[in-house]
Design a protein around this motif. Structure first.
Motif, PDB file in Angstrom:
ATOM      1  N   VAL A   1      13.800  -9.758   1.401  1.00  0.00           N
ATOM      2  CA  VAL A   1      12.559  -9.430   2.109  1.00  0.00           C
ATOM      3  C   VAL A   1      11.801 -10.717   2.383  1.00  0.00           C
ATOM      4  CG1 VAL A   1      12.385  -7.130   1.056  1.00  0.00           C
ATOM      5  CG2 VAL A   1      11.191  -9.056  -0.004  1.00  0.00           C
TER       6      VAL A   1
ATOM      7  N   THR B   1       6.085  -9.814   2.388  1.00  0.00           N
ATOM      8  CA  THR B   1       6.325  -8.570   1.658  1.00  0.00           C
ATOM      9  C   THR B   1       6.050  -8.763   0.179  1.00  0.00           C
ATOM     10  OG1 THR B   1       7.961  -7.820   3.271  1.00  0.00           O
ATOM     11  CG2 THR B   1       8.056  -6.823   1.082  1.00  0.00           C
TER      12      THR B   1
ATOM     13  N   PRO C   1       5.728  -0.846  -2.803  1.00  0.00           N
ATOM     14  CA  PRO C   1       7.093  -1.136  -2.348  1.00  0.00           C
ATOM     15  C   PRO C   1       7.955   0.123  -2.376  1.00  0.00           C
ATOM     16  CG  PRO C   1       6.830  -1.820  -4.610  1.00  0.00           C
ATOM     17  CD  PRO C   1       5.479  -1.344  -4.143  1.00  0.00           C
TER      18      PRO C   1
END
Length: 67
Positions: free
Chosen positions: A27, A31, A41
């Motif tokens: 990611v 993020t 998440p």
């Protein structure tokens, strides 16, 4: 969702940047930043993060009202 990702990431055992952690789990740095700031998440990302830190996801992620 509260978590200890930043604490673990910066600990002497791991000492990695947001970018490094992001690369390990696939990611972006943004993020990781969002997760560290309370973002929610996906289950898949939670499991990947837990795997990097060799912990049960429940040791890393928890609901705001859990003491």
């Amino acid at each position: 969702m509260k978590n200890v990702v930043k604490y673990l990431r910066r600990s002497k055992d791991f000492d990695m940047t947001q970018e490094e952690l992001g690369k390990k789990i696939g990611v972006s740095k943004a993020t990781i930043s969002a997760i560290e700031n309370g973002g929610n998440p996906s289950a898949k990302i939670m499991l990947k993060i837990a795997e990097v830190f060799n912990k049960d996801p429940r040791e890393i992620f928890f609901l705001d009202d859990v003491i």
